[in-house]
Motif scaffolding. Structure first.
Motif, PDB file in Angstrom:
ATOM      1  N   ALA A   1       0.831  -1.205   0.000  1.00  0.00           N
ATOM      2  CA  ALA A   1       0.000   0.000   0.000  1.00  0.00           C
ATOM      3  C   ALA A   1       0.865   1.254   0.000  1.00  0.00           C
ATOM      4  O   ALA A   1       1.927   1.299   0.634  1.00  0.00           O
ATOM      5  CB  ALA A   1      -0.917  -0.002   1.225  1.00  0.00           C
ATOM      6  N   LEU A   2       0.398   2.266  -0.702  1.00  0.00           N
ATOM      7  CA  LEU A   2       1.094   3.548  -0.714  1.00  0.00           C
ATOM      8  C   LEU A   2       0.912   4.230   0.632  1.00  0.00           C
ATOM      9  O   LEU A   2      -0.212   4.314   1.160  1.00  0.00           O
ATOM     10  CB  LEU A   2       0.528   4.435  -1.826  1.00  0.00           C
ATOM     11  CG  LEU A   2       1.168   5.806  -1.985  1.00  0.00           C
ATOM     12  CD1 LEU A   2       2.565   5.678  -2.570  1.00  0.00           C
ATOM     13  CD2 LEU A   2       0.310   6.698  -2.884  1.00  0.00           C
ATOM     14  N   ASP A   3       1.985   4.730   1.207  1.00  0.00           N
ATOM     15  CA  ASP A   3       1.920   5.465   2.475  1.00  0.00           C
ATOM     16  C   ASP A   3       1.563   6.918   2.168  1.00  0.00           C
ATOM     17  O   ASP A   3       2.430   7.734   1.858  1.00  0.00           O
ATOM     18  CB  ASP A   3       3.261   5.367   3.204  1.00  0.00           C
ATOM     19  CG  ASP A   3       3.219   6.039   4.576  1.00  0.00           C
ATOM     20  OD1 ASP A   3       2.169   6.619   4.926  1.00  0.00           O
ATOM     21  OD2 ASP A   3       4.250   5.987   5.282  1.00  0.00           O
TER      22      ASP A   3
ATOM     23  N   ARG B   1     -13.242  10.160   4.838  1.00  0.00           N
ATOM     24  CA  ARG B   1     -11.792  10.150   4.956  1.00  0.00           C
ATOM     25  C   ARG B   1     -11.191   8.746   4.816  1.00  0.00           C
ATOM     26  O   ARG B   1     -10.241   8.534   4.061  1.00  0.00           O
ATOM     27  CB  ARG B   1     -11.382  10.760   6.299  1.00  0.00           C
ATOM     28  CG  ARG B   1      -9.875  10.792   6.524  1.00  0.00           C
ATOM     29  CD  ARG B   1      -9.573  11.296   7.925  1.00  0.00           C
ATOM     30  NE  ARG B   1     -10.043  12.656   8.073  1.00  0.00           N
ATOM     31  CZ  ARG B   1      -9.305  13.734   7.800  1.00  0.00           C
ATOM     32  NH1 ARG B   1      -8.067  13.589   7.351  1.00  0.00           N
ATOM     33  NH2 ARG B   1      -9.793  14.936   7.976  1.00  0.00           N
ATOM     34  N   GLU B   2     -11.709   7.791   5.552  1.00  0.00           N
ATOM     35  CA  GLU B   2     -11.130   6.450   5.526  1.00  0.00           C
ATOM     36  C   GLU B   2     -11.253   5.816   4.138  1.00  0.00           C
ATOM     37  O   GLU B   2     -10.333   5.142   3.669  1.00  0.00           O
ATOM     38  CB  GLU B   2     -11.796   5.560   6.582  1.00  0.00           C
ATOM     39  CG  GLU B   2     -11.433   5.932   8.014  1.00  0.00           C
ATOM     40  CD  GLU B   2     -11.984   4.940   9.010  1.00  0.00           C
ATOM     41  OE1 GLU B   2     -12.593   3.931   8.579  1.00  0.00           O
ATOM     42  OE2 GLU B   2     -11.806   5.165  10.220  1.00  0.00           O
TER      43      GLU B   2
ATOM     44  N   VAL C   1      -8.533   4.356  -1.028  1.00  0.00           N
ATOM     45  CA  VAL C   1      -8.390   4.439  -2.483  1.00  0.00           C
ATOM     46  C   VAL C   1      -6.986   4.907  -2.852  1.00  0.00           C
ATOM     47  O   VAL C   1      -6.317   4.308  -3.708  1.00  0.00           O
ATOM     48  CB  VAL C   1      -9.445   5.382  -3.088  1.00  0.00           C
ATOM     49  CG1 VAL C   1      -9.161   5.628  -4.560  1.00  0.00           C
ATOM     50  CG2 VAL C   1     -10.844   4.806  -2.924  1.00  0.00           C
ATOM     51  N   LEU C   2      -6.534   5.973  -2.201  1.00  0.00           N
ATOM     52  CA  LEU C   2      -5.201   6.493  -2.508  1.00  0.00           C
ATOM     53  C   LEU C   2      -4.118   5.477  -2.152  1.00  0.00           C
ATOM     54  O   LEU C   2      -3.111   5.356  -2.859  1.00  0.00           O
ATOM     55  CB  LEU C   2      -4.969   7.810  -1.761  1.00  0.00           C
ATOM     56  CG  LEU C   2      -5.822   8.998  -2.228  1.00  0.00           C
ATOM     57  CD1 LEU C   2      -5.618  10.190  -1.304  1.00  0.00           C
ATOM     58  CD2 LEU C   2      -5.478   9.375  -3.667  1.00  0.00           C
TER      59      LEU C   2
ATOM     60  N   ALA D   1     -14.973   1.863  -9.478  1.00  0.00           N
ATOM     61  CA  ALA D   1     -13.733   1.684  -8.723  1.00  0.00           C
ATOM     62  C   ALA D   1     -12.644   2.541  -9.350  1.00  0.00           C
ATOM     63  O   ALA D   1     -12.236   2.305 -10.489  1.00  0.00           O
ATOM     64  CB  ALA D   1     -13.323   0.221  -8.714  1.00  0.00           C
ATOM     65  N   ALA D   2     -12.174   3.538  -8.609  1.00  0.00           N
ATOM     66  CA  ALA D   2     -11.186   4.468  -9.165  1.00  0.00           C
ATOM     67  C   ALA D   2      -9.911   3.761  -9.588  1.00  0.00           C
ATOM     68  O   ALA D   2      -9.241   4.185 -10.536  1.00  0.00           O
ATOM     69  CB  ALA D   2     -10.875   5.562  -8.155  1.00  0.00           C
ATOM     70  N   ASN D   3      -9.572   2.667  -8.893  1.00  0.00           N
ATOM     71  CA  ASN D   3      -8.326   1.981  -9.234  1.00  0.00           C
ATOM     72  C   ASN D   3      -8.506   0.955 -10.342  1.00  0.00           C
ATOM     73  O   ASN D   3      -7.637   0.129 -10.580  1.00  0.00           O
ATOM     74  CB  ASN D   3      -7.715   1.326  -7.992  1.00  0.00           C
ATOM     75  CG  ASN D   3      -8.731   0.537  -7.197  1.00  0.00           C
ATOM     76  OD1 ASN D   3      -9.737   0.087  -7.745  1.00  0.00           O
ATOM     77  ND2 ASN D   3      -8.474   0.373  -5.911  1.00  0.00           N
TER      78      ASN D   3
END
Length: 329
Positions: free
Chosen positions: A24-26, A48-49, A54-55, A172-174
């Motif tokens: 996962a991206l930090d 927020r969560e 997603v990010l 789904a954005a990804n």
């Protein structure tokens, strides 16, 4: 846009639901993303969560940075031209025109953009809708927002628009695929352009630039009209004699309409003024030996609102002329 998730440029994101935390991206490492989470959670109502999840499913891709730093548009004209003005692309353009004649005619009637320009622009962007990009748009926009300072502000706005649109449309954005710069669909619209300028040209209740050619072509016509395309006006005129010394300071590296057309003529620039707009730009195309000077009119400038490169606008224009000639126009 909802239909897109079921089609070829969308892939299932199910595998991401069990994303390994080590992969996962930090988000906390990137101040731009931290600020974006704050803004979107407060101003856009994005939980927020959910947004952080997603990010976190994205990745920073250094190859995207490398591609941004050596774009094709930076090539001299004679090399850039060779990438697009090819026999195969002209032949495919004629086929595309024949296959979509009814749509193209309707879009020209509605927006005033010639069919040849519509065909050529899509030909340059995605080889007539056959090459839509194979990178995750989320990765592209996150990378360029967080790790490309020179244009971070622009791409952060695009990322915000993209995330809000995907959430609103329950996509789904990804899962969305596109170009390394984050452009989407047959005409390669950035997310903000998708929101602002895409049209439901076939009237089926959605704006789908990925799967529906009617919407894609109609949206190109709408985009160019909104950005100043004027029905029936010329696009450019070649300068047919050497520039006099008095006119050399009038040459620009950009297509902005800095001059009145008649002032260029009065300064000794020799070109065909018939059919052009009242304002114009004077620029050059770098050939293998020397420069060709060109006067660009309002319609040329409209093409550079799609892509700011003079080379790009000239490639679209020349390709359109070649295709129209083959069509007998």
């Amino acid at each position: 846009m909802r239909k897109m998730i079921k089609q070829c440029v969308f892939v299932t994101a199910a595998g991401l639901l069990g994303l390994n935390p080590a992969l996962a991206l930090d988000v906390s490492r990137y101040p731009v993303l931290v600020e974006l989470v704050e803004i979107m959670s407060q101003e856009d109502g994005y939980p927020r969560e959910e947004l952080e999840a997603v990010l976190s499913s994205s990745k920073i891709d250094q190859q995207i940075i490398e591609l941004m730093d050596r774009p094709y548009e930076s090539l001299p004209w004679h090399r850039y031209r060779d990438l697009f003005i090819k026999e195969s692309r002209i032949v495919r353009g004629v086929q595309f025109w024949q296959e979509n004649q009814t749509i193209l005619a309707a879009v020209e009637k509605e927006f005033g953009v010639p069919q040849a320009i519509l065909v050529a622009l899509i030909g340059v962007e995605t080889h007539y809708g056959t090459r839509l990009g194979n990178r995750r748009v989320l990765d592209s926009l996150v990378t360029l927002s967080a790790d490309y300072p020179r244009r971070s502000k622009f791409f952060t706005n695009e990322l915000r628009t993209f995330l809000n649109t995907a959430r609103r449309e329950n996509i789904a954005a990804n899962s969305v695929l596109g170009s390394y710069a984050g452009a989407i669909g047959i005409p390669q619209f950035m997310p903000s352009s998708y929101e602002a300028y895409s049209v439901d040209f076939n009237g089926n209740g959605r704006r789908d630039l990925v799967n529906e050619m009617e919407d894609a072509i109609g949206s190109v016509g709408n985009y160019l009209k909104v950005h100043g395309w004027t029905r029936g006006e010329a696009i450019f005129a070649p300068v047919t004699e050497d520039l006099p010394d008095a006119a050399r300071d009038l040459v620009s590296k950009r297509s902005k309409l800095r001059h009145r057309t008649r002032d260029l003529a009065d300064a000794g620039v020799v070109f065909d003024t018939r059919g052009g707009s009242d304002s114009a730009a004077l620029f050059f195309l770098q050939q293998k030996s020397g420069k060709d000077h060109v006067v660009g009119y309002r319609n040329f400038y409209a093409l550079t609102r799609y892509n700011t490169s003079i080379n790009y606008a000239m490639a679209v224009t020349e390709l359109s002329m070649q295709i129209a000639r083959r069509m007998g126009g």
